[in-house]
Design an enzyme around this catalytic site. Structure first.
Site, PDB file in Angstrom:
ATOM      1  N   HIS A  13      32.059   8.613  42.801  1.00 29.53           N
ATOM      2  CA  HIS A  13      32.077   7.674  44.135  1.00 29.53           C
ATOM      3  C   HIS A  13      31.712   6.295  43.476  1.00 29.53           C
ATOM      4  CE1 HIS A  13      30.519   6.653  48.169  1.00 29.53           C
ATOM      5  NE2 HIS A  13      30.685   5.633  47.664  1.00 29.53           N
ATOM      6  N   HIS A  15      32.812   1.928  43.885  1.00 27.85           N
ATOM      7  CA  HIS A  15      33.572   0.813  44.397  1.00 27.85           C
ATOM      8  C   HIS A  15      33.836  -0.158  43.576  1.00 27.85           C
ATOM      9  CE1 HIS A  15      32.315   1.915  48.640  1.00 27.85           C
ATOM     10  NE2 HIS A  15      31.047   2.557  48.012  1.00 27.85           N
ATOM     11  N   LYS A  99      38.540   9.769  52.572  1.00 31.49           N
ATOM     12  CA  LYS A  99      37.189   9.366  52.708  1.00 31.49           C
ATOM     13  C   LYS A  99      37.094   9.062  54.408  1.00 31.49           C
ATOM     14  CE  LYS A  99      33.204   7.572  52.159  1.00 31.49           C
ATOM     15  NZ  LYS A  99      32.244   7.198  51.038  1.00 31.49           N
ATOM     16  N   HIS A 136      30.887   9.876  54.309  1.00 26.99           N
ATOM     17  CA  HIS A 136      29.750   9.251  54.558  1.00 26.99           C
ATOM     18  C   HIS A 136      29.010   9.720  55.511  1.00 26.99           C
ATOM     19  CE1 HIS A 136      27.362   5.183  54.026  1.00 26.99           C
ATOM     20  NE2 HIS A 136      26.925   5.740  55.363  1.00 26.99           N
ATOM     21  N   HIS A 174      26.817  10.357  48.325  1.00 24.30           N
ATOM     22  CA  HIS A 174      25.386  10.106  48.106  1.00 24.30           C
ATOM     23  C   HIS A 174      24.320  10.496  49.101  1.00 24.30           C
ATOM     24  CE1 HIS A 174      27.204   8.028  51.341  1.00 24.30           C
ATOM     25  NE2 HIS A 174      28.017   7.052  50.948  1.00 24.30           N
ATOM     26  N   ASP A 247      28.228   5.436  43.482  1.00 23.96           N
ATOM     27  CA  ASP A 247      28.093   4.270  44.528  1.00 23.96           C
ATOM     28  C   ASP A 247      27.941   3.088  44.235  1.00 23.96           C
ATOM     29  OD1 ASP A 247      28.566   3.527  47.227  1.00 23.96           O
ATOM     30  OD2 ASP A 247      26.657   4.204  47.903  1.00 23.96           O
TER      31      ASP A 247
HETATM   32  C1  NCD Z   1      29.268   0.633  49.995  1.00 30.18           C
HETATM   33  C2  NCD Z   1      29.948  -0.925  49.917  1.00 30.18           C
HETATM   34  O1  NCD Z   1      29.188  -1.850  49.767  1.00 30.18           O
HETATM   35  O2  NCD Z   1      31.064  -0.810  49.918  1.00 30.18           O
HETATM   36  N1  NCD Z   1      27.918   0.054  50.071  1.00 30.18           N
HETATM   37  C3  NCD Z   1      26.555   0.839  49.815  1.00 30.18           C
HETATM   38  O3  NCD Z   1      25.530   0.328  50.332  1.00 30.18           O
HETATM   39  N2  NCD Z   1      26.754   1.717  49.386  1.00 30.18           N
HETATM   40  C4  NCD Z   1      29.508   1.246  51.209  1.00 30.18           C
HETATM   41  C5  NCD Z   1      28.978   2.579  51.112  1.00 30.18           C
HETATM   42  O4  NCD Z   1      29.300   3.308  50.216  1.00 30.18           O
HETATM   43  O5  NCD Z   1      28.053   3.017  52.057  1.00 30.18           O
HETATM   44 ZN    ZN Z   2      29.902   3.855  48.647  1.00 32.03          ZN
END
Ligand code: NCD
Ligand code: ZN
Length: 347
Positions: A13, A15, A99, A136, A174, A247
Site C-alpha cells: 500500500h 502513495h 481500491k 479503506h 491499514h 501507506d
Molecule cells: C492517504 C493520502 O494522503 O493519500 N492519507 C493517509 O492518511 N493515509 C490516503 C489514505 O490512504 O487514507
Molecule cells: Zn493510503
C-alpha cells in the site's frame, strides 16, 4: 543478532503521487522495495485501465537509473466503474487490485463510492475473476466518532459485503484496531490485512500530547495503545494473513502544518529500519521476512522476490533526514520517536 538477510520486501500500500512529488519520493521506495501496490487517489483519480497504464509509465520514467521496481497498479472504484474495463485490466496483467474509498473517508476520496449497491456489478465481476478489492475501511457517517469508524465499518459495511459476495477477495488495508485484527483472524477465507509501519510504532498520544503534531496525523487515525499492541502481535505472529502496507503518503509541509492539515505520514525512507526495530523488540526478527516479503505475494498470487537485502545493527543510532526536499516542496519524514539501530546495508 546483528545481521539479517531476507528476501527483498514489497510494499502492499503506497502513495507515490505524480509529477514532481513522484520524482522526489520514488527512489526512497525503489531503494529497498521490489514492488508496491500503487494507490490510485491522484487528482483526478486513476479510474480506468487506460489511466493506470499511463500512470504506470510515468512511474517507470521517474525511477532512478538502475533501480528495478515493479509498480502494481490499482483502479479507484467509482459508482460508474465498468466491469468490462476492470476485467480487461486484470487480463492484460496491468491491474492487481481495485481500491474502495468510501466517499469522503480520506485524502482525495470525494469521488469514491457513496452507495455500494451501485458498485455491485463490478464487485460481482471481481469475485468471478479473482481480482482483490483493497478497502479503506472507515465509515464516513458524521455521527460516528472518528476513532470508531473502522470498527463500525466492519460491522455495517465489510461483513455484510463479504456475506453477500463470499468469493470476493478483500484486503482490509491499514488495519488500526484490535477489532480489525480479530475480524481478520476469525475469518475463514478471502480476507487479509495490511499493517503500516507507523501504526506499529505510535498510538494517538503521538498526535495530541504536548501540542498538536500534524506529522503523526494520518487516516485511519492512530488509536489507543491496546490497539497498537494488537497490531504488533498480528504483524510478528507469522500469520500469513498479515503483511506490510506502509501507506507512506507524502504531503508538502505547508499542507500539513496549517489550520486544516491533511492526513498522511511519509515512511518510505526509514520503514525497514523501523520494522527491524519493532520485530527485534518483539523477539521476532525471524518473522520479519514473512511480514515484509512472503505473506503479501502469497496473498496476491505472486512469487516472492528472489533478490535479498541485508539489514545490519550498528552500535550508534542511524541517521536519516528529518525532511526531504522535492521539486514539489519539503516533506517531513516519519520520526519514530526512538533511536533506530538497524539499517539496510546491502540491497
Ligand atoms: C492517504 C493520502 O494522503 O493519500 N492519507 C493517509 O492518511 N493515509 C490516503 C489514505 O490512504 O487514507
Ligand atoms: Zn493510503
Amino acid at each position: 543478532m546483528r545481521a539479517l538477510t531476507i528476501r527483498r520486501p514489497d510494499d502492499w500500500h503506497l502513495h507515490l503521487r505524480d509529477g514532481d512529488m513522484l520524482k522526489g519520493v520514488i527512489g526512497d521506495t525503489s531503494r529497498h522495495f521490489a514492488r508496491a501496490i500503487i494507490m490510485p487517489n491522484l487528482v483526478p483519480p486513476v479510474v480506468t485501465t487506460a489511466d493506470a497504464q499511463a500512470y504506470r509509465e510515468r512511474i517507470l520514467a521517474a525511477l532512478p537509473k538502475g533501480d528495478r521496481f515493479e509498480p502494481l497498479m490499482t483502479l479507484y472504484l467509482t459508482e460508474q466503474t465498468s466491469p468490462d474495463d476492470v476485467e480487461a485490466g486484470k487480463a492484460s496483467g496491468l491491474i492487481t487490485a481495485v481500491k474502495l474509498y468510501p466517499a469522503g473517508a480520506t485524502t482525495n476520496s470525494h469521488g469514491g463510492v457513496r452507495d455500494l449497491d451501485k458498485a455491485m456489478p463490478v464487485l460481482e465481476r471481481m469475485a468471478k475473476i479473482g481480482l482483490p478489492l483493497c478497502v479503506h475501511g472507515e465509515v464516513t457517517t458524521p455521527e460516528v466518532d472518528i476513532f470508531d469508524r473502522e470498527a463500525v465499518f466492519i460491522d455495517t459495511v465489510l461483513d455484510p459485503l463479504r456475506r453477500r459476495l463470499p468469493d470476493l477477495k478483500v484486503t482490509m488495508e491499514h488495519v488500526t484496531t484490535k477489532e480489525g485484527i480479530d475480524y481478520i483472524r476469525e475469518s475463514q477465507h478471502n480476507l487479509a490485512g495490511s499493517i503500516t509501519t507507523h501504526h506499529l510504532m505510535i498510538n494517538r498520544n503521538a498526535i495530541l500530547v504536548g501540542g498538536i503534531r500534524p506529522h503523526y496525523y494520518c487516516l485511519p487515525v492512530a488509536k489507543r495503545e491496546h490497539h497498537r499492541l494488537a497490531l504488533r502481535a498480528a504483524a510478528v505472529s507469522g500469520d500469513a494473513r498479515f503483511f506490510l502496507g506502509t501507506d507512506s503518503a507524502p504531503h508538502i509541509d505547508p499542507l500539513k502544518e496549517c489550520g486544516c492539515g491533511c492526513a498522511g505520514i511519509y515512511t518510505s525512507i526509514n520503514t525497514m529500519s523501523c520494522l527491524a526495530h519493532v520485530f527485534e523488540e518483539e523477539n521476532a526478527l525471524d518473522r520479519l521476512e514473512a511480514f515484509t516479503s512472503l505473506n503479501g505475494p502469497a496473498w496476491y498470487g505472486l512469487l516472492p522476490n528472489e533478490e535479498r537485502i541485508t539489514l545490519t545493527k550498528g552500535d550508534s543510532p542511524i541517521k536519516f533526514p528529518a525532511k526531504i526536499e522535492t521539486d514539489a516542496g519539503i516533506v517531513t519524514v516519519f520520526d519514530p520517536l526512538v533511536p533506530l539501530y538497524w539499517h539496510v546495508a546491502s540491497s
